[in-house]
Each structure stands twice: as structure tokens, then as C-alpha cells.
Design an enzyme around this catalytic site. Structure first.
Site, PDB file in Angstrom:
ATOM      1  N   HIS A  67      -1.149 -10.314  15.534  1.00  0.00           N
ATOM      2  CA  HIS A  67      -1.508  -9.322  14.528  1.00  0.00           C
ATOM      3  C   HIS A  67      -3.003  -9.058  14.433  1.00  0.00           C
ATOM      4  CE1 HIS A  67      -1.264  -6.813  11.008  1.00  0.00           C
ATOM      5  NE2 HIS A  67      -2.051  -7.624  10.332  1.00  0.00           N
ATOM      6  N   HIS A  74       0.103  -9.566   5.604  1.00  0.00           N
ATOM      7  CA  HIS A  74       0.824  -9.070   4.436  1.00  0.00           C
ATOM      8  C   HIS A  74       2.288  -9.531   4.452  1.00  0.00           C
ATOM      9  CE1 HIS A  74      -2.082  -6.060   2.675  1.00  0.00           C
ATOM     10  NE2 HIS A  74      -2.661  -6.328   3.829  1.00  0.00           N
ATOM     11  N   ARG A 112       0.819  -1.226   0.000  1.00  0.00           N
ATOM     12  CA  ARG A 112       0.000   0.000   0.000  1.00  0.00           C
ATOM     13  C   ARG A 112       0.848   1.270   0.000  1.00  0.00           C
ATOM     14  NH1 ARG A 112      -4.459  -2.671   4.027  1.00  0.00           N
ATOM     15  NH2 ARG A 112      -5.456  -3.925   2.407  1.00  0.00           N
TER      16      ARG A 112
END
Length: 348
Positions: free
Chosen positions: A243, A111, A81
Site C-alpha cells: 500500500h 485505513h 472520506r
């Protein structure tokens, strides 16, 4: 007087004499050092200027000793991103030498797992299962998600293939923006290493120290004796950082096994990529009171001892946030955003 009493008397007399030799009564023992500050940093997503801004704001907000000796837990998702994944990882790799008295824990985000899978930096499954066995559960998505089919795909985890793929649908309705290459918005990561999205050349372009960083990421960080301020005073808790969060539908012992061993035979790790099922603290979490801290969700959410710290969400106009324990003070990046750089959370 038996031998034990005599030893105690002699020790006591020696201590008293040392106190008198110093010119007076014995001084009380020094107070214990204050607890180490714990800083949990939300998702970075390739925004190096925001990360540098947040770090500077943390350094300004904390007392020098507290910052210098803090435990800093990064909650994952360093890539995708934003435009500067390579610079972000360089920044993180330099922290132990820049701040040697700090401790650093780098969590793996969904990710990061996918990035590692693509470049061959994902640890193999503990039981020797081939990565190709992860394809079956999500193979129905292969065509729409344009999974990577180039050199090396035969031995790649399905999340690596998804990460390097090209979405057929160009618009992401959940984010209200176009996909950046793959479903993971991975194109900026490829470009930060100087290669085109989906190129197998990324494997050679990523430095070995970056691959080691990805390989060494932990899936869970557990920390005992973390103080936290509450309306009833300060309490001491265990802290669990993961996470996305802990799953409510998977046995807790099995979750801890998966997270602690980094079991990569699983196609999609719910604790790193889930949404609703990882939102709350599991009710059957054993032991003393436990703080559960996550990023991943694209928002700030604080409910009791459950902390979700991902104000940025990978959006260009949002800040990266961090929370500091025991105070629960929120610190934000201010570079490129209109956010306030700090606030204190007060539980109602």
C-alpha cells in the site's frame, strides 16, 4: 543403434507420419499466449461512482480478452472520506463472480486496517500478543485524537481506537479541509452502514461478508514474470504491490515477514502508512529487476520501476487512476471529474 536412439527414431517417425497424414509437413507449435495484463487500481476511498466509472473505462480501453483474463491488484484504502464504503465493498466482493477468468488481489491499506480493527475483523497477532500492547507507542496522541473509549475499546488495536475517535482540532492543515470525525476521516464509513460516527453499533451493522473481506486483505502481493515496456524494449520483472511502499530503514527480510504474516502486534505498519521512507525502491532489493507499486500518497509518481498510483487521494474532485502493464497506460475515472480517461506514461 542402442535402445535410446531407437526410441527417439520411432518417436520422430511417428510425429512425421502424423504430419503427413494431415496432408503435409508438420506445423510449428502454436505461439505462447500473450502475457496476462496486470491492472493496478489506486485508492478508492468510498467513491463508488468513480470506481464504477474507472471499471467501465478499463473495460473499454483494453482488448476484450486482455480485460477478461487480467490480474487486477487493488492497492488498498477502500473506505473513509467518500460517502459509499459499503457499496464499494459490495462491488469488490462481486468481482470474482462477474469476471471469473480474472484474478483479483485486494491489498490492505492503513485505513482498511483501522476499519478492520474497530469492527473486530483484524487478524490477531501471530504470537498471541494482546492488541492493547499497541497503545503505548502513540498514547501521547490519545487526547488530541480523541481515541475511541466506548464498549470493546479494551481489546482494540490502537489504529481502531484512532479510527473511531473524534479529533479535537477540527481543521486538517495538510488536506486544507475539516476532519470527518476522526484523524482517518472515518465518519462517512460509519454513515454508509447507517450509524453515527464513533458508534459501537457499527460492529453489528457491518455484514459478516464485509468483515471477512477486511480480515482476508493481504498486506503484500508478489507476482513473478510481469512484462513491462521500456525505452529499451520489453523486460520481465517481479512485481511487488504494497500500500505505501517498502521501508528503507527496516531490514528487508523483516519487512517481508511482517507483510506476509500480517503481524498486527505492530502499532503502526510503516509499509502501509509511511511517507518519505517508503518513497523509493530499496537499493538492496535482491533478485531480478522489480516493479514496486503503491497507492497511499495522494499523487501519481512514476520513476523507473517505482509506481505510485493514487491520483484520487480521497478528494471528491479528483479521479481514481489505474495503471496497466505491460503498456504503462494510465486509465482514470471520469465520473464527477474533468479528467482525461486515459494516457500513456513515457519515461524520459
Amino acid at each position: 543403434m542402442d535402445g535410446q536412439d531407437r526410441v527417439v527414431t520411432i518417436i520422430g517417425r511417428n510425429l512425421w507420419e502424423k504430419g503427413n497424414d494431415a496432408g503435409g509437413e508438420m506445423s510449428p507449435p502454436p505461439p505462447p499466449p500473450p502475457p496476462r495484463a496486470v491492472i493496478c487500481v489506486g485508492d478508492v476511498h468510498g467513491y463508488i461512482s468513480k470506481l464504477e466509472s474507472l471499471w467501465a473505462n478499463l473495460q473499454s480501453a483494453l482488448p476484450p480478452d486482455a480485460f477478461a483474463t487480467a490480474l487486477v491488484v487493488f492497492l488498498g484504502d477502500y473506505c473513509d472520506r467518500g460517502p459509499s464504503t459499503r457499496e464499494v465493498i459490495d462491488f469488490l466482493l462481486a468481482l470474482p463472480s462477474r469476471h471469473p477468468a480474472q484474478r483479483h488481489a485486494f491489498l490492505c491499506g492503513n485505513h482498511d486496517l483501522a476499519f478492520a480493527a474497530f469492527v473486530g475483523a483484524l487478524p490477531p497477532p501471530p504470537d498471541g500478543t494482546p492488541f492493547s500492547s499497541t497503545w503505548g507507542e502513540y498514547i501521547q496522541n490519545e487526547e488530541n485524537e480523541g481515541w475511541y473509549r466506548g464498549p470493546g475499546h479494551e481489546g482494540m488495536h490502537c489504529q481502531g481506537r484512532r479510527w473511531g475517535g473524534i479529533m479535537k482540532e477540527k481543521r486538517n492543515p495538510k488536506r486544507g479541509s475539516s476532519y470527518m470525525g476522526s484523524i482517518y476521516d472515518a465518519r462517512p464509513t460509519f454513515e454508509s452502514y447507517g450509524v453515527a460516527h464513533g458508534s459501537p453499533d457499527l460492529v453489528k451493522a457491518v455484514p459478516e461478508e464485509h468483515k471477512k473481506f477486511l480480515r482476508d486483505l493481504v498486506w503484500i502481493h508478489e507476482e513473478e514474470n510481469v512484462p513491462i515496456d521500456t525505452n529499451e524494449g520489453q523486460i520481465i520483472c517481479k512485481l511487488i504491490a504494497v500500500h505505501a511502499g517498502l521501508e528503507r530503514s527496516i531490514d528487508l527480510n523483516e519487512q517481508f515477514r511482517i507483510l506476509r504474516t500480517k503481524d498486527t502486534k505492530i502499532s503502526k505498519v510503516a509499509m502501509l502508512s509511511g511517507r518519505q521512507d517508503v518513497w523509493n525502491i530499496p537499493k538492496d532489493l535482491p533478485g531480478k529487476q522489480t516493479i514496486v507499486v503503491s497507492g497511499h500518497h495522494g499523487k501519481l509518481h512514476i520513476d523507473g520501476l517505482r509506481f505510485i498510483i493514487d491520483e484520487g487521494g480521497g478528494y471528491a474532485d479528483r479521479p481514481i487512476a489505474a495503471i496497466v502493464f505491460p503498456s504503462k497506460e494510465l486509465i482514470r475515472s471520469t465520473e464527477g471529474t474533468s479528467s482525461q480517461n486515459r494516457s500513456r506514461y513515457h519515461q524520459e
